[in-house]
Design an enzyme around this catalytic site. Structure first.
Site, PDB file in Angstrom:
ATOM      1  N   HIS A   3       0.817  -1.208   0.000  1.00 16.73           N
ATOM      2  CA  HIS A   3       0.000   0.000   0.000  1.00 16.73           C
ATOM      3  C   HIS A   3       0.852   1.260   0.000  1.00 16.73           C
ATOM      4  O   HIS A   3       0.431   2.323  -0.455  1.00 16.73           O
ATOM      5  CB  HIS A   3      -1.007  -0.046   1.145  1.00 16.73           C
ATOM      6  CG  HIS A   3      -2.065  -1.068   0.860  1.00 16.73           C
ATOM      7  ND1 HIS A   3      -2.003  -2.349   1.347  1.00 16.73           N
ATOM      8  CD2 HIS A   3      -3.147  -1.013   0.043  1.00 16.73           C
ATOM      9  CE1 HIS A   3      -3.030  -3.036   0.864  1.00 16.73           C
ATOM     10  NE2 HIS A   3      -3.739  -2.257   0.074  1.00 16.73           N
ATOM     11  N   ARG A  19     -10.750   3.345  -1.502  1.00 16.53           N
ATOM     12  CA  ARG A  19     -10.309   2.466  -0.414  1.00 16.53           C
ATOM     13  C   ARG A  19     -10.718   3.107   0.907  1.00 16.53           C
ATOM     14  O   ARG A  19      -9.971   3.887   1.480  1.00 16.53           O
ATOM     15  CB  ARG A  19      -8.793   2.277  -0.452  1.00 16.53           C
ATOM     16  CG  ARG A  19      -8.256   1.410  -1.575  1.00 16.53           C
ATOM     17  CD  ARG A  19      -6.742   1.240  -1.428  1.00 16.53           C
ATOM     18  NE  ARG A  19      -6.192   0.216  -2.280  1.00 16.53           N
ATOM     19  CZ  ARG A  19      -5.612   0.453  -3.462  1.00 16.53           C
ATOM     20  NH1 ARG A  19      -5.525   1.678  -3.937  1.00 16.53           N
ATOM     21  NH2 ARG A  19      -5.109  -0.549  -4.163  1.00 16.53           N
ATOM     22  N   ARG A  41     -15.545   0.871  -1.959  1.00 18.17           N
ATOM     23  CA  ARG A  41     -15.240  -0.470  -1.460  1.00 18.17           C
ATOM     24  C   ARG A  41     -15.403  -0.468   0.058  1.00 18.17           C
ATOM     25  O   ARG A  41     -14.895   0.428   0.735  1.00 18.17           O
ATOM     26  CB  ARG A  41     -13.809  -0.864  -1.821  1.00 18.17           C
ATOM     27  CG  ARG A  41     -13.471  -2.241  -1.289  1.00 18.17           C
ATOM     28  CD  ARG A  41     -12.124  -2.704  -1.734  1.00 18.17           C
ATOM     29  NE  ARG A  41     -11.054  -2.047  -0.994  1.00 18.17           N
ATOM     30  CZ  ARG A  41      -9.772  -2.298  -1.193  1.00 18.17           C
ATOM     31  NH1 ARG A  41      -9.411  -3.156  -2.135  1.00 18.17           N
ATOM     32  NH2 ARG A  41      -8.849  -1.688  -0.494  1.00 18.17           N
ATOM     33  N   ASN A  66      -3.371  -6.913  -7.190  1.00 18.99           N
ATOM     34  CA  ASN A  66      -2.311  -6.954  -6.162  1.00 18.99           C
ATOM     35  C   ASN A  66      -2.478  -8.188  -5.292  1.00 18.99           C
ATOM     36  O   ASN A  66      -1.536  -8.940  -5.057  1.00 18.99           O
ATOM     37  CB  ASN A  66      -2.383  -5.709  -5.270  1.00 18.99           C
ATOM     38  CG  ASN A  66      -2.357  -4.434  -6.077  1.00 18.99           C
ATOM     39  OD1 ASN A  66      -1.751  -4.404  -7.140  1.00 18.99           O
ATOM     40  ND2 ASN A  66      -3.012  -3.400  -5.596  1.00 18.99           N
ATOM     41  N   ASP A  67      -3.701  -8.391  -4.824  1.00 18.01           N
ATOM     42  CA  ASP A  67      -3.919  -9.571  -3.987  1.00 18.01           C
ATOM     43  C   ASP A  67      -4.052 -10.825  -4.827  1.00 18.01           C
ATOM     44  O   ASP A  67      -3.584 -11.888  -4.423  1.00 18.01           O
ATOM     45  CB  ASP A  67      -5.169  -9.374  -3.121  1.00 18.01           C
ATOM     46  CG  ASP A  67      -4.844  -8.529  -1.908  1.00 18.01           C
ATOM     47  OD1 ASP A  67      -3.830  -8.831  -1.250  1.00 18.01           O
ATOM     48  OD2 ASP A  67      -5.574  -7.559  -1.632  1.00 18.01           O
TER      49      ASP A  67
HETATM   50  C1  PEP Z   1      -5.829  -5.300  -5.010  1.00 19.01           C
HETATM   51  O1  PEP Z   1      -5.666  -6.218  -4.199  1.00 19.01           O
HETATM   52  O2  PEP Z   1      -5.390  -5.326  -6.168  1.00 19.01           O
HETATM   53  C2  PEP Z   1      -6.582  -4.096  -4.615  1.00 19.01           C
HETATM   54  C3  PEP Z   1      -6.917  -3.179  -5.481  1.00 19.01           C
HETATM   55  O3  PEP Z   1      -6.849  -3.953  -3.290  1.00 19.01           O
HETATM   56  P1  PEP Z   1      -5.745  -3.471  -2.229  1.00 19.01           P
HETATM   57  O4  PEP Z   1      -4.503  -3.139  -2.989  1.00 19.01           O
HETATM   58  O5  PEP Z   1      -6.300  -2.313  -1.490  1.00 19.01           O
HETATM   59  O6  PEP Z   1      -5.571  -4.683  -1.368  1.00 19.01           O
HETATM   60 MG    MG Z   2      -6.739  -6.163  -2.365  1.00 17.99          MG
END
Ligand code: PEP
Ligand code: MG
Length: 826
Positions: free
Chosen positions: A453, A560, A596, A713-714
């Protein structure tokens, strides 16, 4: 063999008591970075279990086994007390206190030598009164340091061997750091000498290692002070020092396989990490929350020391005054309150009183202040309560502020800006959010990953950033001239004038490209042949809406909301949340806003919520799972969103971390209840696809949702089982991996079959290669950091959809992310 540097010897000291002597010797160890200051507690505890008096006026205090984790590096420190101090009930007088911090058995050699000293009364007498540290060094380590140790002293190391560097990228920062770390762990002296020049480097010093400029195939000599150290070091070098030796040289360069588009020719050293945010900047480096402040006890006139403390406290208060007003003006009252609380800690009477008492006992001001504050910090940390741990962090901050004053060390101006390239071990998301984008040029962190992040916030601020660059970064002195290339993931130190000129030229080219993209930023996102692809913004606060729109955002694809909780120290009320969501919805007008719901957990910790610590926080109660457990957080948020949605049809809701169909249905049922209660009609509802199971369940989910938004990302971290924050895995944690792309394709196919749309709001959407391949896969909304919007639109405008479809189809059959990225290289 253990070394005993002069810094760890204090001659002619005085101690009021045995405890005081132990405190002083513990402070030497902590001051030199061998131990955490809390190791002292272990040393004191040990004395209550067994007296560490050795005989002949020598004592060897050391910690208990359960405090061994507080040892950073095995070492010893010597406190010479010519007048002696009483040790134990027998009234033994101790004149040499040898404090031991032993992580393993390396100290046994010292003990062996000490027992020899014990039997030599003359030697004991000499060591207890000598004015020369070298006498102690020789007696305890067996080596007498040369009178004035010349830099070349280590060149005469008796064991040597020749090696050829196998690393495809040469000796860059990561293997260099691994080498220095190994040598430190071995407690050895090791030197590297190039064959083609006689240039050599101390293997403990990263900057020296890098300056050798060792490339693949370079032959050099490794010299060491022991055969075993030589073997360990040469074996480690031959095994690649953690680098993948099978990586082809051409695919070598920067992280994620990106070949730098610009390279200097003559720089002092290159530090390589993983690209986290694009951009090329020239500036000077500055360490953030720099290295340990080296506090040694400097006993002197108590009156003078008390005055020093007083004026340091006054100055620190003044600094905080300025900081409070600046923070209030720039970021608001709630953030300024953090520093107001620091002023409270600064004025704590108990702390000041205890410090003054120690000063009156004859200790120096810095030592006394550190001692009393450290004791309190350790106590707070021990309580294992996140709120108190946050207070411990505040107290550490205050401690550093005062110690810097007492030691005459310059101010850490990290969040106060200054036109510098910031270097840090790591930054938390809230640290990063506090950084002033106006004055910061960019940053490099030793740890972290490109989808952390922190990196996401850097992109939001438009700052070039590099992560996972290795801890050697922390040795770069402040004020070092540097060029930071965020796209290549490189920090070039001490560039030549020619390189600076060439970097300026490159900036000119990049600026011209950026200007062209910027001029067309308000055109709707589309491929060259006219297929619309909505380019939205990832923004967290309504205050950022205007600049996102100015950057060309066609909506907000990801708000977020957890950042409303992260940037303060209490839960925002339902009304406060409603105000924020309403302001965002209003700012967007007709454009979509996807809110979200809370995604706390993983690397987004909210200390004041008092959540239990989890061993695998990314796999635990995160996102929607936490919301189910905490209706006190979830319900007010849903009510706040629903109230806004009632007046603003552009509001969409999206749930994070959905991993089962039941998760989605349960979350939807809660929202339905809230809507009914408030009389709110339908709200478009989506789920994030960020867990492989959600992608695999997409055919079922698609029948029930309005849209999907892929969190690459996750999705990448969970698909490849690679922690998105892991510095050593950062290069491989690339969303362009075909395994991840396959899951996205599954998601798109399922959505299309049900007439639903798919967006991507993870980092891959803002990466030009990612944007093109995702569009080819059928994604029709890309939500990115505002500064990336013009470039993503410009990239899409250069390609027709059939070509992108073909590109995506080929990407799916590649063996790895590097090969996928290579498809777009000319
Ligand atoms: C992700 O996981 O790609 C996402 C947009 O959520 P975050 O980065 O806030 O976990
Ligand atoms: Mg995520």
């Amino acid at each position: 063999m253990i070394e005993l540097p002069e810094q760890l010897i204090r001659l002619g000291a005085q101690a009021a008591s045995k405890d005081d002597a132990i405190r002083q010797v513990a402070a030497l160890l902590a001051g030199a970075g061998n131990t955490d200051p809390a190791y002292l507690q272990g040393m004191l505890a040990r004395e209550t279990q067994a007296n560490t008096y050795l005989g002949s006026g020598i004592a060897i205090p050391h910690g208990t086994p359960d405090t061994r984790h507080l040892i950073h590096r095995t070492g010893i420190a010597v406190l010479q007390l010519p007048q002696g101090v009483s040790w134990g009930e027998g009234g033994e007088q101790v004149r040499l206190v040898v404090g031991i911090a032993a992580a393993s058995d390396e100290h046994l050699d010292i003990l062996r030598r000490l027992t020899r000293v014990l039997s030599d009364d003359d030697l004991v007498e000499r060591l207890s009164t000598t004015r020369s540290p070298a006498d102690l060094q020789e007696a305890l380590t067996g080596t007498r340091p040369p009178a004035a140790a010349p830099a070349a002293a280590t060149a005469s190391l008796p064991f040597s061997a020749q090696v050829t560097l196998p690393n495809p990228l040469g000796m860059h920062a990561r293997p260099g750091t691994a080498l220095a770390g190994l040598v430190r762990k071995l407690g050895a002296r090791v030197r590297l000498t190039r064959h083609d020049s006689s240039q050599s480097a101390d293997a403990l010093r990263l900057m020296e290692i890098l300056s050798l400029g060792l490339t693949r195939g370079t032959t050099f000599t490794v010299s060491a002070d022991s055969e075993s150290a030589l073997r360990a070091v040469t074996d480690a070098i031959r095994a690649g020092l953690g680098d993948d030796l099978s990586a082809p040289q051409a695919a070598q360069t920067a992280g994620q396989g990106r070949v730098p588009e610009w390279q200097p020719t003559q720089v002092g050293a290159t530090i390589e990490g993983v690209p986290a945010a694009d951009g090329l900047v020239i500036g000077e480096t500055r360490q953030y929350a720099a290295r340990e402040l080296n506090v040694t006890d400097q006993p002197g006139d108590p009156g003078e020391a008390a005055k020093q403390l007083d004026s340091a406290l006054t100055d620190a208060r003044g600094e905080l005054d300025t900081l409070i007003s600046r923070t209030r003006a720039q970021y608001g009252e709630d953030k300024a309150a953090i520093f107001a609380a620091h002023q409270e800690l600064l004025g704590d009477e108990g702390v000041v009183q205890d410090a003054v008492n120690l000063i009156l006992d004859g200790h120096g001001a810095a030592w006394a202040y550190q001692w009393v504050t450290q004791e309190r910090i350790s106590q707070l940390q021990k309580l294992d309560d996140p709120t108190l741990a946050a207070r411990a962090a505040d107290l550490s901050d205050v401690q550093r502020r005062v110690l810097r004053r007492l030691l005459g060390v310059g101010e850490e101006r990290a969040y106060e800006g200054g036109p510098a390239i910031l270097l840090a071990a790591d930054l938390t998301p809230s640290d990063t959010a506090r950084l002033g984008p106006d004055a910061l040029l960019g940053f490099v962190t030793a740890q972290g990953g490109p989808t952390s992040h922190t990196a996401i916030i850097a992109r939001g601020l438009g700052l070039p950033a590099v992560v996972a660059a290795g801890t050697g970064l922390l040795d770069v002195p402040d004020g070092t001239p540097a060029i930071l290339d965020g796209s290549a993931g490189r920090l070039y130190l001490n560039p030549s004038e020619a390189d600076l000129q060439s970097a300026r030229d490159r900036q000119g080219v990049l600026n011209a490209e950026r200007d062209r993209a910027r001029a067309a930023r308000h055109e709707p996102g589309a491929t060259r042949d006219g297929t619309p692809v909505e380019i939205a913004a990832n923004i967290n606060r309504a205050a950022d809406a205007a600049s996102a729109l100015d950057a060309g955002a066609q909506g907000v694809g990801l708000m977020r909301t957890e950042f409303l909780f992260l940037e303060r120290d209490s839960v925002p009320s339902e009304d406060e949340q409603e105000r924020e969501y309403r302001a965002m919805a209003q700012a967007m007008g007709e454009r979509p806003l996807i809110i979200r719901t809370l995604d706390i957990g993983g690397d987004k910790e909210v200390p004041y919520l008092g959540l239990e610590r989890e061993d695998n926080s990314f796999l635990g109660l995160r996102g929607i799972r936490l919301c189910f457990e905490r209706p006190d957080l979830f319900m007010p948020q849903l009510r706040a969103i629903a109230r806004v949605a009632k007046d603003h049809p552009n509001v969409h809701v999206m749930f994070p971390m959905i991993s089962t169909l039941e998760d989605f249905r349960r979350a939807r049922a809660v929202l339905d209840g809230v809507r009914e209660e408030l009389g709110v009609a339908r709200i478009p509802l989506g789920v994030m696809i960020e867990v492989p199971s959600a992608a695999l369940l997409a055919p079922l989910l698609a029948a029930e949702v309005d849209f999907f938004s892929v969190g690459t990302n996750d999705l990448t971290q969970y698909t490849l089982a690679m922690d998105r924050l892991h510095p050593q895995l950062a290069r491989q944690t690339d969303a362009m991996h075909p395994a991840v792309l396959q899951l996205i394709k599954l998601t798109v196919d399922a959505a299309e079959a049900h007439g639903k749309w798919v967006g991507v709001c993870g980092g891959a959407a803002g990466d030009e290669v990612g944007a093109l391949i995702l569009t080819g896969l059928g994604v029709r909304e890309l939500s990115v950091s505002p500064p990336q919007i013009p470039a993503v639109k410009a990239a899409l405008r250069q390609h027709d959809l059939p070509a992108l479809r073909d590109l995506a189809a080929r990407a799916l059959t590649q063996p790895n992310a590097e090969a996928v990225r290579a498809l777009l290289r000319p």
